[in-house]
Scaffold this active site. Structure first.
Site, PDB file in Angstrom:
ATOM      1  N   ASP A  50       0.839  -0.980   0.092  1.00  0.00           N
ATOM      2  CA  ASP A  50       0.088  -0.080   0.121  1.00  0.00           C
ATOM      3  C   ASP A  50       0.898   1.335   0.014  1.00  0.00           C
ATOM      4  O   ASP A  50       0.553   2.222  -0.563  1.00  0.00           O
ATOM      5  CB  ASP A  50      -0.847  -0.044   1.331  1.00  0.00           C
ATOM      6  N   ASP A  53       2.823   1.572  -3.753  1.00  0.00           N
ATOM      7  CA  ASP A  53       2.232   1.915  -4.727  1.00  0.00           C
ATOM      8  C   ASP A  53       2.154   3.429  -4.902  1.00  0.00           C
ATOM      9  O   ASP A  53       2.032   4.282  -5.815  1.00  0.00           O
ATOM     10  CB  ASP A  53       0.740   1.610  -4.852  1.00  0.00           C
ATOM     11  N   GLY A  54       1.988   4.309  -3.565  1.00  0.00           N
ATOM     12  CA  GLY A  54       1.850   5.439  -3.409  1.00  0.00           C
ATOM     13  C   GLY A  54       3.261   6.243  -3.804  1.00  0.00           C
ATOM     14  O   GLY A  54       3.308   7.288  -4.718  1.00  0.00           O
ATOM     15  N   THR A  64      -3.617   8.847 -10.013  1.00  0.00           N
ATOM     16  CA  THR A  64      -5.017   8.871 -10.838  1.00  0.00           C
ATOM     17  C   THR A  64      -6.266   8.525  -9.944  1.00  0.00           C
ATOM     18  O   THR A  64      -5.949   8.141  -8.951  1.00  0.00           O
ATOM     19  CB  THR A  64      -5.078   7.751 -12.104  1.00  0.00           C
ATOM     20  N   ASP A  75      -7.660  -1.758   0.355  1.00  0.00           N
ATOM     21  CA  ASP A  75      -7.685  -1.745   1.963  1.00  0.00           C
ATOM     22  C   ASP A  75      -8.792  -2.109   2.550  1.00  0.00           C
ATOM     23  O   ASP A  75      -8.842  -2.781   3.512  1.00  0.00           O
ATOM     24  CB  ASP A  75      -7.472  -0.359   2.317  1.00  0.00           C
TER      25      ASP A  75
END
Length: 225
Positions: A50, A53-54, A64, A75
């Site tokens: 998680d 990817d940020g 996006t 999540d």
């Protein structure tokens, strides 16, 4: 060497990581009641990605709305799957796990939808002081990690006490330490719903006033259009 840009959102790097998170979560779900080693590693890896990817979204300039929604749903669904299993393992505390699921899903959904309705660029952008503080990168990462760690420890304790520290289970110690933060995160989720409710009601009031003005003064209403 520069990477050529394209507009196929579905194969953006952060979204590919998001798909991997989903696959890992599904594997974790499959083994969750039978093999805590496979399930635990898959679940934790999915949760840790998680953060990855940020970073990828910022590094490749690939942030996006689709990716944000994919991330948010992964999540919510991942945590829900774990909580369903915990309710099965600890039926005495089923109500609290059910309540946690309801708060997590409902409050975040309302907050995300309201952010779209009011036209914010991101659900992390908000004028409310508590929301601004919560969505600071370090605080958000910490709260999400300790919340997941609490539930993972409860899950592992069903199978094993894990390493012992002075005769006490490490998983049990971590569960006691992270439990208060899990409660705090649930309260902050309720705050999400409160803030979103106020913002959404303000949109309703504005739209009702605009309709009323158009009905009272049709000529002015047509000019506004």
């Amino acid at each position: 060497m520069a990477i050529a840009e394209h507009d196929n959102v579905f194969i953006f790097v952060p979204n590919l990581i998001g798909y991997a998170r989903i696959v890992l979560a599904l594997i974790a779900f499959w083994f969750m009641s039978t093999n805590y080693v496979i399930s635990g590693w898959c679940y934790v890896t999915s949760a840790l990605l998680d953060a990855v990817d940020g970073h990828a979204a910022r590094a490749f300039n690939q942030s996006t709305r689709f990716g944000a929604m994919l991330d948010q749903l992964t999540d919510r669904c991942g945590t829900t799957g774990l909580l369903v299993t915990l309710a099965y393992f600890y039926p005495k505390y089923m109500f609290w796990f059910q309540l946690s699921i309801a708060i997590d899903v409902a409050c975040h959904w309302l907050f995300m939808q309201t952010s779209v309705v009011v036209g914010r660029s991101s659900h992390k952008v908000n004028e409310n002081f508590i929301m601004r503080l919560y969505y600071q990168k370090d605080i958000l990462t910490f709260m999400c990690c300790v919340n997941e760690l609490f539930y993972v420890c409860l899950y592992l304790l069903h199978f094993t006490y894990g390493p012992l520290i002075f005769g006490a289970s490490l998983f049990k110690i971590l569960a006691f330490l992270t439990g208060p933060f899990a409660v705090l995160k649930a309260l902050i989720s309720v705050m999400h719903a409160y803030v979103a409710g106020i913002d959404l009601a303000a949109v309703d009031v504005r739209e009702r006033q605009e309709k009323r003005q158009k009905s009272e003064n049709p000529v002015a209403g047509k000019k506004l259009e």
